[in-house]
Scaffold this motif. Structure first.
Motif, PDB file in Angstrom:
ATOM      1  N   GLY A 254       0.807  -1.206   0.000  1.00  0.00           N
ATOM      2  CA  GLY A 254       0.000   0.000   0.000  1.00  0.00           C
ATOM      3  C   GLY A 254       0.846   1.264   0.000  1.00  0.00           C
ATOM      4  O   GLY A 254       2.072   1.220   0.124  1.00  0.00           O
ATOM      5  N   PRO A 255       0.194   2.413  -0.124  1.00  0.00           N
ATOM      6  CA  PRO A 255       0.899   3.692  -0.157  1.00  0.00           C
ATOM      7  C   PRO A 255       1.368   4.104   1.230  1.00  0.00           C
ATOM      8  O   PRO A 255       0.958   3.515   2.234  1.00  0.00           O
ATOM      9  CB  PRO A 255      -0.165   4.658  -0.683  1.00  0.00           C
ATOM     10  CG  PRO A 255      -1.455   4.069  -0.190  1.00  0.00           C
ATOM     11  CD  PRO A 255      -1.276   2.580  -0.256  1.00  0.00           C
ATOM     12  N   PRO A 256       2.228   5.135   1.307  1.00  0.00           N
ATOM     13  CA  PRO A 256       2.621   5.656   2.628  1.00  0.00           C
ATOM     14  C   PRO A 256       1.401   6.099   3.431  1.00  0.00           C
ATOM     15  O   PRO A 256       0.388   6.536   2.862  1.00  0.00           O
ATOM     16  CB  PRO A 256       3.529   6.846   2.274  1.00  0.00           C
ATOM     17  CG  PRO A 256       4.070   6.511   0.922  1.00  0.00           C
ATOM     18  CD  PRO A 256       2.954   5.793   0.204  1.00  0.00           C
ATOM     19  N   LEU A 257       1.517   5.976   4.742  1.00  0.00           N
ATOM     20  CA  LEU A 257       0.428   6.352   5.643  1.00  0.00           C
ATOM     21  C   LEU A 257       0.548   7.841   5.957  1.00  0.00           C
ATOM     22  O   LEU A 257       1.429   8.255   6.725  1.00  0.00           O
ATOM     23  CB  LEU A 257       0.500   5.515   6.922  1.00  0.00           C
ATOM     24  CG  LEU A 257       0.462   3.995   6.684  1.00  0.00           C
ATOM     25  CD1 LEU A 257       0.886   3.246   7.935  1.00  0.00           C
ATOM     26  CD2 LEU A 257      -0.920   3.566   6.220  1.00  0.00           C
ATOM     27  N   ASP A 258      -0.321   8.642   5.374  1.00  0.00           N
ATOM     28  CA  ASP A 258      -0.197  10.104   5.472  1.00  0.00           C
ATOM     29  C   ASP A 258      -0.148  10.597   6.907  1.00  0.00           C
ATOM     30  O   ASP A 258       0.582  11.528   7.236  1.00  0.00           O
ATOM     31  CB  ASP A 258      -1.357  10.780   4.735  1.00  0.00           C
ATOM     32  CG  ASP A 258      -1.278  10.588   3.225  1.00  0.00           C
ATOM     33  OD1 ASP A 258      -0.170  10.305   2.729  1.00  0.00           O
ATOM     34  OD2 ASP A 258      -2.322  10.725   2.556  1.00  0.00           O
ATOM     35  N   GLU A 259      -0.931   9.943   7.775  1.00  0.00           N
ATOM     36  CA  GLU A 259      -1.017  10.433   9.159  1.00  0.00           C
ATOM     37  C   GLU A 259       0.261  10.201   9.956  1.00  0.00           C
ATOM     38  O   GLU A 259       0.439  10.775  11.046  1.00  0.00           O
ATOM     39  CB  GLU A 259      -2.206   9.787   9.887  1.00  0.00           C
ATOM     40  CG  GLU A 259      -2.120   8.274  10.063  1.00  0.00           C
ATOM     41  CD  GLU A 259      -2.720   7.480   8.919  1.00  0.00           C
ATOM     42  OE1 GLU A 259      -3.318   6.431   9.189  1.00  0.00           O
ATOM     43  OE2 GLU A 259      -2.599   7.927   7.768  1.00  0.00           O
ATOM     44  N   LEU A 260       1.169   9.375   9.437  1.00  0.00           N
ATOM     45  CA  LEU A 260       2.406   9.074  10.161  1.00  0.00           C
ATOM     46  C   LEU A 260       3.614   9.862   9.648  1.00  0.00           C
ATOM     47  O   LEU A 260       4.699   9.749  10.210  1.00  0.00           O
ATOM     48  CB  LEU A 260       2.714   7.575  10.086  1.00  0.00           C
ATOM     49  CG  LEU A 260       1.679   6.637  10.723  1.00  0.00           C
ATOM     50  CD1 LEU A 260       2.182   5.198  10.699  1.00  0.00           C
ATOM     51  CD2 LEU A 260       1.357   7.070  12.153  1.00  0.00           C
ATOM     52  N   ALA A 261       3.435  10.647   8.583  1.00  0.00           N
ATOM     53  CA  ALA A 261       4.556  11.416   8.043  1.00  0.00           C
ATOM     54  C   ALA A 261       5.009  12.473   9.055  1.00  0.00           C
ATOM     55  O   ALA A 261       4.185  13.150   9.685  1.00  0.00           O
ATOM     56  CB  ALA A 261       4.164  12.077   6.734  1.00  0.00           C
ATOM     57  N   GLN A 262       6.331  12.601   9.232  1.00  0.00           N
ATOM     58  CA  GLN A 262       6.889  13.585  10.168  1.00  0.00           C
ATOM     59  C   GLN A 262       8.089  14.291   9.548  1.00  0.00           C
ATOM     60  O   GLN A 262       8.825  13.702   8.751  1.00  0.00           O
ATOM     61  CB  GLN A 262       7.322  12.911  11.469  1.00  0.00           C
ATOM     62  CG  GLN A 262       6.201  12.347  12.304  1.00  0.00           C
ATOM     63  CD  GLN A 262       6.672  12.033  13.708  1.00  0.00           C
ATOM     64  OE1 GLN A 262       6.948  12.918  14.509  1.00  0.00           O
ATOM     65  NE2 GLN A 262       6.771  10.753  14.010  1.00  0.00           N
ATOM     66  N   PRO A 263       8.314  15.551   9.945  1.00  0.00           N
ATOM     67  CA  PRO A 263       9.471  16.268   9.420  1.00  0.00           C
ATOM     68  C   PRO A 263      10.777  15.731  10.018  1.00  0.00           C
ATOM     69  O   PRO A 263      10.808  15.259  11.163  1.00  0.00           O
ATOM     70  CB  PRO A 263       9.242  17.720   9.873  1.00  0.00           C
ATOM     71  CG  PRO A 263       7.817  17.784  10.310  1.00  0.00           C
ATOM     72  CD  PRO A 263       7.458  16.408  10.782  1.00  0.00           C
ATOM     73  N   LEU A 264      11.838  15.801   9.223  1.00  0.00           N
ATOM     74  CA  LEU A 264      13.191  15.549   9.710  1.00  0.00           C
ATOM     75  C   LEU A 264      13.855  16.900   9.885  1.00  0.00           C
ATOM     76  O   LEU A 264      13.957  17.686   8.941  1.00  0.00           O
ATOM     77  CB  LEU A 264      13.976  14.701   8.706  1.00  0.00           C
ATOM     78  CG  LEU A 264      15.463  14.455   9.047  1.00  0.00           C
ATOM     79  CD1 LEU A 264      15.599  13.650  10.334  1.00  0.00           C
ATOM     80  CD2 LEU A 264      16.164  13.747   7.891  1.00  0.00           C
ATOM     81  N   TRP A 265      14.297  17.167  11.122  1.00  0.00           N
ATOM     82  CA  TRP A 265      14.901  18.458  11.450  1.00  0.00           C
ATOM     83  C   TRP A 265      16.405  18.317  11.633  1.00  0.00           C
ATOM     84  O   TRP A 265      16.894  17.326  12.201  1.00  0.00           O
ATOM     85  CB  TRP A 265      14.312  19.004  12.751  1.00  0.00           C
ATOM     86  CG  TRP A 265      12.934  19.582  12.603  1.00  0.00           C
ATOM     87  CD1 TRP A 265      11.749  18.908  12.614  1.00  0.00           C
ATOM     88  CD2 TRP A 265      12.601  20.967  12.430  1.00  0.00           C
ATOM     89  NE1 TRP A 265      10.706  19.768  12.461  1.00  0.00           N
ATOM     90  CE2 TRP A 265      11.191  21.037  12.352  1.00  0.00           C
ATOM     91  CE3 TRP A 265      13.347  22.140  12.354  1.00  0.00           C
ATOM     92  CZ2 TRP A 265      10.517  22.250  12.184  1.00  0.00           C
ATOM     93  CZ3 TRP A 265      12.681  23.340  12.194  1.00  0.00           C
ATOM     94  CH2 TRP A 265      11.289  23.396  12.107  1.00  0.00           C
ATOM     95  N   LEU A 266      17.138  19.331  11.193  1.00  0.00           N
ATOM     96  CA  LEU A 266      18.555  19.486  11.504  1.00  0.00           C
ATOM     97  C   LEU A 266      18.648  20.631  12.503  1.00  0.00           C
ATOM     98  O   LEU A 266      18.251  21.757  12.192  1.00  0.00           O
ATOM     99  CB  LEU A 266      19.353  19.788  10.241  1.00  0.00           C
ATOM    100  CG  LEU A 266      20.875  19.846  10.385  1.00  0.00           C
ATOM    101  CD1 LEU A 266      21.547  19.429   9.072  1.00  0.00           C
ATOM    102  CD2 LEU A 266      21.345  21.249  10.771  1.00  0.00           C
TER     103      LEU A 266
END
Length: 300
Positions: A254-266
């Motif tokens: 299946g496709p990526p789970l939109d509700e679990l997407a999170q930013p990667l911060w530096l």
């Protein structure tokens, strides 16, 4: 020499390490000394002070009232020393030298190797050090210069930028899906779940809402552990796309789970963000991580 004058910063550092770990063996590992050496140092410290700093219990070492006073002093000293180091470092105008980067295990294992290799090739003079930790390493205490963190809410006291979006999806062992269509509901397959802190994380909550407890055959306390369990064929796992997409033995369901997407911060502490070599390293890291944006977002 009086007892007061004989008490040194190194004593405070040792006492604080013991208090934070709760055991001599844990503190010895943190301080990179042997258990017998640390035990002798503690005995000498308590002898000089004329009081016990710890009570020996079945659960480890618990600070006494005197130990709590030492803890408070040690914390003040540590913060003052870290602040001084940051301020002095902030006056450094060199473009070359060491830069310590910290990142969680999954990011370090699957995303950073190529990124760090490219930075080392292109940024001659920088000496990168990688500290792998799933704990929040303190930038204020100079435990690292730059932190890569997957979060929706970075510390307000830190400076930094979003360098990508980490998508997550369900990945299944290829051997478990060979007999089924790729679109078959993954709920029919066994699962790898999470325990400890990850059970309360976004992927852990998603699993609790979408997978019956009796379908979870194995639990891991890190994303890297879950990935290795899935790779071994135990069951499906919710993984970052840059992890699951890098493991040939896994296939995405299946496709990526939109509700679990999170930013990667530096992220950096503001006192060291002005240092030329830190700025140089952060810019190079950001540029190379951006090249992995499709892998992170699950589009690769």
């Amino acid at each position: 020499m009086s007892r007061t004058s004989a008490f040194e910063w190194d004593d405070l550092r040792i006492a604080l390490a013991i208090m934070e770990s709760g055991t001599l063996s844990g503190a010895a590992t943190t301080l990179h000394v042997s258990h017998p050496t640390l035990s002798r140092r503690l005995q000498l410290m308590e002898r000089r002070l004329g009081t016990r700093l710890f009570e020996r219990t079945s659960g480890g070492l618990r600070p006494t009232e005197a130990g709590e006073e030492v803890r408070a002093l040690a914390l003040r000293f540590r913060d003052e020393i870290a602040g001084l180091e940051r301020r002095v470092c902030g006056r450094d105008d060199g473009h070359d030298g060491p830069v310590r980067v910290t990142a969680p295990d999954a990011v370090s294992e699957y995303l950073l190797p190529g990124v760090l290799a490219a930075v080392c090739r292109t940024q001659v003079g920088l000496q990168l050090e990688l500290h792998v930790s799933n704990d929040v390493v303190s930038l204020a205490r100079r435990e690292a210069d730059i932190a890569l963190r997957v979060t929706r809410a970075p510390q307000e006291t830190l400076r930094g930028r979003e360098v990508g979006t980490v998508a997550m999806a369900v990945y299944a062992p290829r051997q478990l899906t060979e007999a089924e269509e790729a679109s078959a509901p993954s709920i029919r397959l066994p699962w790898v779940g999470f325990d400890a802190g990850l059970a309360c994380s976004a992927p852990g909550i998603w699993l609790a809402s979408n997978v019956a407890p009796d379908e979870v055959r194995f639990r891991a306390n890190t994303l890297l552990g879950a990935a290795q369990a899935a790779r071994a064929g135990i069951g499906c796992a919710v993984l970052p796309c840059f992890v699951g997409g890098s493991i040939p033995e896994l296939v995405r369901v299946g496709p990526p789970l939109d509700e679990l997407a999170q930013p990667l911060w530096l992220l950096m502490h503001e006192d060291v963000a002005r240092v030329p070599r830190i700025r140089r390293a952060s810019a190079a890291l950001s540029e190379e991580i951006a090249r992995s944006s499709q892998l992170m977002s699950g589009l690769d």
